[in-house]
Scaffold this motif. Structure first.
Motif: not given
Length: 482
Positions: A257-264
């Motif tokens: 669910s976290a891969g590639g998310r939340g660039g910041g």
């Protein structure tokens, strides 16, 4: 020789929360920082003169201050001028530049250095044994609560194979309650938390610039877990993420669910985070938002988040940075827009009552970002220029940077930036002009990029990296020493 004296300027200005002790000077009395640490006892200060120190240091459970000459008069030029380069560890499994892993408390202080070249330590997760991770390129902290302040943590990369995954390119926190204050965390890389990882810790992360850190696979196809700038795991009460400028970070790849998310910034695996007075802008990710909390809780207030985020006082407006050091320009919507509580007020200018002291701006209400609040500090000695955030932090120039470390053995990092989309070629040649490696051969969007060249199969000697795109080319010289 040991020198014992009352170091009034040092301790009065920057280290008022630690006790007096012996000041152990490097290199005049001790040839290395580690030698001075080894000789220290609780309450001592290791004072390091400007220079480059090829070391990987460990605090060894001591409640001591390790500082550059920044402590003497708060001159920020000492910070980029006092470098700990951890690129050549004596044990390849312990490649963090600094380790604080033996129960140190807040009186253990690391201050005023540039930490670079770290490749992380193969570390057993305290909550997920027997999994082992490459973590903490710049600083590895575990079961400890030190104070990390006024440092530049840059160009550390933990993307290595042989472990379960890799995280905390700049800093890794595990348990404890560290204080991460007034640092620049920039150009670090991992497979989660490119800038900083907090794993079941309750840190104060305040007045930092977190910029251009990268989450990407160490090897194509491996899963990543988000958080280009900051990554938080664990439902631990007491974490505070306040007055940070989080810009230009990126998270790519896929994984759960976290891969590639939340660039910041990302909170994962049931974490709860409390964040206020931050600027989260110009970060990129494969999917979703710059600030993400899949399956977690993010209490966000009085922050400027690109794309928006629900919470009291939050805005979604271009922060309009100046062209140096992420200062806020006159008229920025982030000036006087932070938390209204008096405890968060900017410091008052004694010569202009009722108005904020530089680098804060406006009146006394908190400014969002790294230059707001009662503990803001001048950071312009660290960053000389920044791209225009209004243009998604697009680089303004075509540039191939000097690789690091250099000389190197067996791997080095090559960074480049391109101001416009196009086909990019990055190749390595020997002195006879023969191509020995193709590192990039693909279309790229405008941005800042970092590539690792593993030269294990190459012989000692001089090599040249050549970057080409849109009719332009640049070459940089590299030295491989076996």
């Amino acid at each position: 020789m040991k020198t014992r004296y009352t170091f009034l300027v040092l301790l009065g200005l920057s280290l008022s929360d630690v006790s007096f002790g012996t000041v152990r000077q490097v290199p005049s009395a001790y040839s290395t920082i580690q030698a001075a640490i080894n000789a220290s006892v609780n309450g001592d200060t290791v004072l390091v003169a400007p220079g480059t120190y090829q070391e990987n240091i460990i605090f060894r459970g001591k409640q001591i201050v390790v500082t550059s000459h920044y402590a003497i008069n708060a001159d920020p030029s000492y910070i980029p001028g006092t470098i700990i380069d951890g690129s050549n560890p004596s044990n390849s499994d312990s490649g963090s530049v600094v380790r604080i892993v033996n129960g140190e408390d807040s009186t253990a202080v690391l201050q005023g250095f540039t930490l670079t070249g770290g490749h992380g330590t193969l570390w057993e997760d305290e909550h997920g044994q027997p999994n082992r991770y490459w973590e903490g390129g710049g600083i590895l902290i575990a079961l400890s609560s030190p104070t990390i302040r006024h440092n530049i943590i840059r160009n550390n990369n933990v993307n290595r194979t042989g472990g379960t995954s890799t995280g905390g390119g700049g800093i890794r926190l595990g348990d404890g309650a560290p204080r991460i204050l007034n640092n620049i965390i920039i150009n670090n890389a991992g497979m989660y938390g490119g800038g900083l990882v907090s794993n079941y810790a309750a840190p104060i992360v305040r007045n930092n610039i977190v910029a251009y850190n990268v989450v990407s696979p160490a090897v194509a196809g491996l899963p990543t877990y988000g958080g280009g700038g900051l990554w938080f795991n664990g439902n631990v009460q007491g974490n505070r993420i306040e007055n940070n400028t989080i810009v230009g970070n990126s998270a790519t790849g896929t994984g759960g669910s976290a891969g590639g998310r939340g660039g910041g910034l990302i909170a994962v695996f049931g974490a709860t985070i409390t964040t206020r007075n931050n600027i989260v802008w110009g970060n990129t990710q494969t999917t979703g938002a710059q600030l993400a909390a899949p399956g977690s809780v993010a209490n966000v207030s009085y922050s400027d988040v690109e794309g928006g985020f629900a919470g009291v006082g939050n805005i979604d407006l271009n922060p309009t940075f100046a062209d140096t050091s992420f200062y806020l320009m006159t008229g920025s919507p982030c000036i006087d827009a932070g938390d209204t509580a008096v405890a968060f007020n900017d410091r008052e200018d004694p010569g202009n009552p009722g108005n904020a002291l530089w680098p804060s701006r406006g009146v006394l209400r908190n400014d969002m970002g790294a230059y707001g609040g009662p503990r803001a500090a001048i950071l312009n000695g660290f960053l000389t220029s920044v791209p225009d955030v209004g243009d998604k932090l697009t680089p303004q120039t075509f540039s191939l940077l000097q690789n690091y470390p250099n000389p190197f053995n067996p791997a080095t990092i090559i960074e480049f930036q391109i101001p416009q989309s196009g086909f990019v070629s990055l190749r390595v040649f020997d002195v006879l002009g023969r191509e020995v490696a193709t590192l990039v051969d693909d279309a790229k969007s405008p941005g800042n990029y970092s590539v690792r060249w593993d030269a294990t199969a190459a012989g000692s000697g001089t090599y040249f990296a050549r970057l080409e795109s849109n009719g332009k080319s640049q070459i940089t010289k590299m030295l491989l020493i076996r």
